[in-house]
Enzyme design. Sequence first.
Site, PDB file in Angstrom:
ATOM      1  N   CYS A   1      14.274  16.347 -13.411  1.00  0.00           N
ATOM      2  CA  CYS A   1      15.416  15.765 -12.688  1.00  0.00           C
ATOM      3  C   CYS A   1      15.051  14.803 -11.556  1.00  0.00           C
ATOM      4  O   CYS A   1      15.777  13.853 -11.320  1.00  0.00           O
ATOM      5  CB  CYS A   1      16.314  16.891 -12.188  1.00  0.00           C
ATOM      6  SG  CYS A   1      16.774  17.985 -13.535  1.00  0.00           S
TER       7      CYS A   1
ATOM      8  N   HIS B   1      20.910  14.234  -7.091  1.00  0.00           N
ATOM      9  CA  HIS B   1      20.880  14.662  -8.499  1.00  0.00           C
ATOM     10  C   HIS B   1      22.129  15.495  -8.820  1.00  0.00           C
ATOM     11  O   HIS B   1      22.443  16.468  -8.122  1.00  0.00           O
ATOM     12  CB  HIS B   1      19.610  15.476  -8.758  1.00  0.00           C
ATOM     13  CG  HIS B   1      19.599  16.164 -10.079  1.00  0.00           C
ATOM     14  ND1 HIS B   1      19.960  15.529 -11.249  1.00  0.00           N
ATOM     15  CD2 HIS B   1      19.294  17.447 -10.417  1.00  0.00           C
ATOM     16  CE1 HIS B   1      19.875  16.385 -12.247  1.00  0.00           C
ATOM     17  NE2 HIS B   1      19.478  17.554 -11.774  1.00  0.00           N
TER      18      HIS B   1
ATOM     19  N   ASN C   1      24.945  17.530 -16.073  1.00  0.00           N
ATOM     20  CA  ASN C   1      23.605  17.273 -15.539  1.00  0.00           C
ATOM     21  C   ASN C   1      22.801  16.495 -16.591  1.00  0.00           C
ATOM     22  O   ASN C   1      22.450  17.042 -17.627  1.00  0.00           O
ATOM     23  CB  ASN C   1      22.942  18.622 -15.227  1.00  0.00           C
ATOM     24  CG  ASN C   1      21.505  18.503 -14.763  1.00  0.00           C
ATOM     25  OD1 ASN C   1      20.894  17.444 -14.848  1.00  0.00           O
ATOM     26  ND2 ASN C   1      20.966  19.613 -14.274  1.00  0.00           N
TER      27      ASN C   1
END
Length: 315
Positions: A108, A242, A272
Site C-alpha cells: 500500500c 492510503h 482499498n
Amino acid sequence: MKLIGTGSALPTKQVTNDDLSRFLDTSDEWIYPRTGIRSRHVITTEELEDLAARAVQDALAMAGLSAGDIDLCICSNVINEWVTPGLSCVIAYKTGMHCPGIDINCGCPGFVYGMDIIDKYFRCGSVKNVVMVAAEEPTRMTAWTDRSTCVLFGDGAAAAVFTEGDAFKGSKLSAKPDPTKIWEYHLMEPTPYIDKEERDIPMQMKGRDVFKYAVTACLSDIGDLLARTGHTKDDIAYFIIHQANQRIIDAIRERLGVPQERFPSNIIDHGNSSSASCLILLDECNRKGMFKKGDLLMFSGFGAGLQSGAALLEW
Ligand code: UT7
C-alpha cells in the site's frame, strides 16, 4: 522534482455490498459502518496493464509530454498476470515509452516509496522526466469466500508524471518487518526437491493488528516529516492518505486534529486498491480542481510488510 500530470483508470464493474451479500454471509450494515465502503471496482474482462497504460497516457497528456520524453518508469504493483517481464516493461510497451522500468512491490505505501526513489534519481541529475504508475488488482489474491478480506479491496491504476523542479520537500520511509506470509501461490508444479510445507492459500490478514499499525505508523511518519521540514499540520492543505478503511483515516485525522475537508476520501466507492489508492485519489482531486499553486500535500501509505511512509509535495 515537481509533479506535472496525473491520470487514473478503473475497471467498469462495480460490486456493491448488496452484491456481496448475495453469496457471502455479510451485509451493507456490517461493511459500511466498519470500513466506509459501499462499492468497489473489480476487474472482469480488462487487463490491469491496459488500465495502467490509460492512466499513463492521461497523465502524459496533462503534463504536455509524449512517451518518448520519459527517462524512467517506476511501477508499484503487488500482483498481476505477469511474473516476468515486470509490469513497468509491459506498460512501457503499451504506451510507447522506451525507457528503463523498475517494479517495486511495497504494498500500500508503494506510491510514497516510488516518489522516494524518483527523488533520488532527480537529485543525481540522471533523469529529466519520470512516470510513476501504481497498478493493482488485489481482488486477484483474496478468497471470495472470506468475508473478512474480500469486502475490503478494489482494483485500479493511476499515474503521475514528474519533471525537474523543487516541489518535493521530503519523504520518510518506515518498516516493521514481519515474516508472516500474507499470500502465496504456485504457478507451476513444485520442483522434485521441495521438501517443506507449501500450500496455496489466499490472502490472510490480522485486521485489528493492521488497523493499529496503520494509525501508529502514519502518525509517526507524518510527525517526523513535519518536524524535519519545519512545517506544522496547519501548513498542510490536504492529507492524501492510503484509502484502507474510513475508520483508519478518521482515527488519524482526529489524532492530528485536522478538519475533515483537508482529508479527502474516495473509499466509499473504491475500496482499498493498495498502492493505487493514493494516486487515484490524487488524480480525482486534481481533476476536480481542488489544488492551488503552493498547496502542500502530505501523502501517507501503510500496509503489507509491514511498511509505511510519508511524503511532502508542494503543488
Ligand atoms: O492496506 C491495509 C489493509 N488492511 C486493512 O486496512 C485492515 C484494517 N483492519 C480493518 O479494517 C478491520 O479490522 C476489519 C474491517 C478488517 C474488521 O473489523 P473488526 O471490527 O476488526 O472485526 P473483527 O475482524 O474483529 O471481526 C468481528 C466479527 C467476527 O465475528 P465473531 O467472531 O465476532 O462472531 C467476524 O467473523 O465480525 C465478523 N466479520 C464479518 N461479519 C460480516 C468479519 N468480516 C465480516 C463481514 N461481514 N464482511
